[in-house]
Write an enzyme that holds these catalytic residues in place. Structure first.
Site, short mmCIF file in Angstrom:
data_model
loop_
_atom_site.label_atom_id
_atom_site.label_comp_id
_atom_site.label_asym_id
_atom_site.label_seq_id
_atom_site.Cartn_x
_atom_site.Cartn_y
_atom_site.Cartn_z
N ASP A 93 36.48 41.35 41.53
CA ASP A 93 35.61 41.30 40.31
C ASP A 93 35.66 40.22 39.66
O ASP A 93 34.51 39.55 39.01
CB ASP A 93 36.07 42.56 39.36
CG ASP A 93 35.51 42.70 38.34
OD1 ASP A 93 33.97 42.94 37.89
OD2 ASP A 93 36.28 42.57 36.95
N ASP A 96 41.28 39.09 39.59
CA ASP A 96 42.23 39.98 40.16
C ASP A 96 41.63 40.47 41.58
O ASP A 96 40.99 39.81 42.11
CB ASP A 96 42.31 41.32 39.33
CG ASP A 96 41.09 41.88 38.87
OD1 ASP A 96 39.87 41.56 39.71
OD2 ASP A 96 40.80 42.59 37.99
N TYR A 246 36.48 49.14 32.88
CA TYR A 246 34.74 49.12 32.93
C TYR A 246 34.41 50.60 32.55
O TYR A 246 33.67 51.22 33.51
CB TYR A 246 34.17 48.67 34.46
CG TYR A 246 34.47 47.21 34.75
CD1 TYR A 246 33.49 46.13 33.88
CD2 TYR A 246 35.44 46.77 35.26
CE1 TYR A 246 34.04 44.90 33.99
CE2 TYR A 246 35.49 45.38 35.56
CZ TYR A 246 34.86 44.44 35.04
OH TYR A 246 35.05 43.32 35.11
N GLU A 498 39.10 33.60 31.92
CA GLU A 498 38.93 34.39 33.19
C GLU A 498 37.51 34.29 33.71
O GLU A 498 36.67 34.71 32.75
CB GLU A 498 39.50 35.81 33.23
CG GLU A 498 39.29 36.58 34.63
CD GLU A 498 39.96 37.95 34.48
OE1 GLU A 498 40.24 38.62 35.54
OE2 GLU A 498 40.20 38.60 33.38
#
Length: 519
Positions: A93, A96, A246, A498
């Site tokens: 994703d 990670d 999410y 990120e």
């Protein structure tokens, strides 16, 4: 350079007046943008190529011989084995090692929408095949997640265990837990988005691989039927695993209509238009920012395309009239974004002092890229139909769609370095870009330079290092600056540093469209 420009016309201008307006309002911005690109030596085509390359760095599973990001290796080759299902493949994703089907499906939809609209530009830039490859890597995996009737595999990897470690994907030894939805624990939002992804991808592949296109559309029909028959939010099925990462905060109604819209686009079957018209009352009045979670604005823009197409198959006169409401809402969404247009404040989206669309500090560039895509695509739809945009809080105010193009272009230029920090937020683009992104594989030594296993806790020694990441995740767009245009290039600053799939996906389409312009 901040972006503060608007032009209002009380009635549709004639061609001469329109030309004068465009020259006077946009001339200085065009000159500035051209000078900035010349000074920084970049191009939209270069950025497009790198934004697509990013997805190869996020691959999970068995890597192909033509893998271009060579510091990656095979990983997670046993995903799904414990549940007797093949879930190898797909994309990690973000920074990670978890595979979340919901944002991955949205990524697939957006990459496919880019091909649907801008395949010619992608082809001219030499990137169409690479974009289709990126889509197929995701759609192949999503086919695996929907291989069993009335079951959808929503996630692989325990996020809490994963986030407690700093490991390369190639070294992962955290639980590869599998989560799914079914008839007893439904997930209409997840299923609706996957149906949209399959339907959009089926259009994208129609010209190059008819057989694969048909496979995707048939699966889309089955998944949409599941989404509609067993209604509920996937967040409720396994809340402790998917939330707060999410959660489906917007509910599932938007994904059902989003999925139906793409099903209609792919199949032209009237049943999907009937569904849209019958269920449109479930949508919110105002469109929040477009994202992996909230599809309202995307629905309005996509259905406006159908409304503007007077020859739409499967749309009767009454339904065409109903679709006009989506055009009104798409107009209002655009009016809520464009600076200095008089619009109700509670529905407006703010910008930073430097002119960047700003929604929140965490991963804000996802909203800038998705907004840029919608602005440019709506510009295309209106321009092809010789249409205008009306802000319905001021019905006499008519705006030319070129305003959308200019503001979207500013969002993209900002991301690429035309911002107060003079920093490109795309890794590997320009001279000044993030060097310490929050990404495990990028920040740890590659397998070729350090073949020995790096354990969960040992990896944090690299996380805490002040050194630049040893591996460039070329094309990755980070979360971006805060509301004051400030960015801290630090690994721990995950809100800003990120990258994520759904940040890059809309940008691919936006860059493709812009790459076709010479100004």
């Amino acid at each position: 350079m901040g972006f503060r420009v608007s032009q209002r016309c009380r009635s549709p201008p004639n061609a001469v007046l329109l030309l004068l307006i465009m020259v006077s309002v946009f001339g200085d911005l065009l000159l500035h943008a051209a000078a900035w690109r010349h000074e920084n030596g970049g191009s939209y085509r270069e950025a497009l190529a790198k934004s697509v390359l990013f997805f190869e760095g996020q691959r999970s599973g068995k890597l192909p011989p033509e893998q271009r990001i060579t510091w990656r290796r095979d990983s997670a080759l046993l995903d799904g084995l414990a549940e007797n299902v093949d879930l190898v493949g797909g994309y990690y994703d973000a920074g990670d090692g978890v595979k979340f089907s919901f944002p991955m499906a949205f990524t697939t939809t957006m990459l496919s929408w880019g091909v649907v609209e801008y395949a010619d530009q992608m082809s001219s830039a030499g990137e169409l095949e690479n974009v289709l490859t990126a889509i197929r890597w995701a759609s192949d995996y999503l086919l695996k997640t929907t291989s069993k009737p009335d079951v959808i595999y929503a996630q692989v990897g325990d996020p809490n265990s994963d986030h407690a470690c700093w490991e390369r994907a190639e070294d992962m030894d955290t639980p590869r837990s599998v989560y799914w939805v079914d008839a007893s624990n439904p997930g209409s939002d997840l299923a609706g988005e996957i149906a949209a992804a399959f339907a959009a991808a089926s259009i994208a592949f129609k010209a190059s691989d008819q057989h694969y296109s048909e496979i995707l559309l048939e699966r889309a029909k089955r998944v949409f039927e599941f989404a509609n028959k067993y209604r509920g939010s996937y967040s409720n099925a396994f809340r402790n695993a998917v939330c707060p990462y999410y959660c489906s905060y917007s509910g599932y109604e938007d994904e059902l209509i989003w999925g139906a819209a793409w099903m209609y686009m792919a199949s032209r079957q009237q049943e999907y238009m009937d569904f849209i018209v019958s269920n449109k009352y479930q949508l919110q009045e105002h469109s929040p920012p477009f994202s992996w979670d909230d599809k309202h604005a995307g629905i309005h823009v996509l259905l406006t395309k159908i409304y503007l197409d007077q020859n739409s198959v499967g749309v009767n006169t009454l339904q065409h009239y109903e679709l006009q409401g989506f055009k009104h809402k798409a107009d209002n969404f655009m009016c809520s974004i464009l600076p200095n247009i008089e619009y109700s404040q509670e529905a407006s989206i703010s910008t930073t002092p430097g002119g960047l669309v700003f929604v929140r500090d965490d991963e804000n560039l996802q909203y800038a890229t998705s907004t840029a895509f919608l602005l440019l695509t709506y510009h295309k739809y209106l321009s092809h139909a010789s249409g205008m945009m009306t802000c319905h809080s001021h019905p006499s105010s008519i705006y030319h769609p070129h305003l959308l193009w200019m503001f979207a272009k500013h969002q993209v230029d900002y991301i690429l370095g035309d911002n107060p920090m003079k920093m490109s937020y795309m890794v590997g683009y320009g001279e000044n870009f993030p060097r310490r992104i929050h990404h495990r594989g990028s920040s740890l030594p590659s397998m070729s330079s350090h073949p020995q296993h790096i354990s969960c806790k040992e990896g944090f020694n690299y996380f805490r290092s002040e050194q630049s990441n040893p591996n460039l995740l070329v094309g990755a767009v980070t979360g971006g600056p805060n509301g004051y245009d400030h960015y801290a290039d630090e690994r721990y600053n995950y809100e800003q540093s990120e990258p994520a799939l759904y940040i890059n996906a809309p940008l691919v389409g936006a860059l493709s469209y812009l790459s076709g312009f010479s100004y």
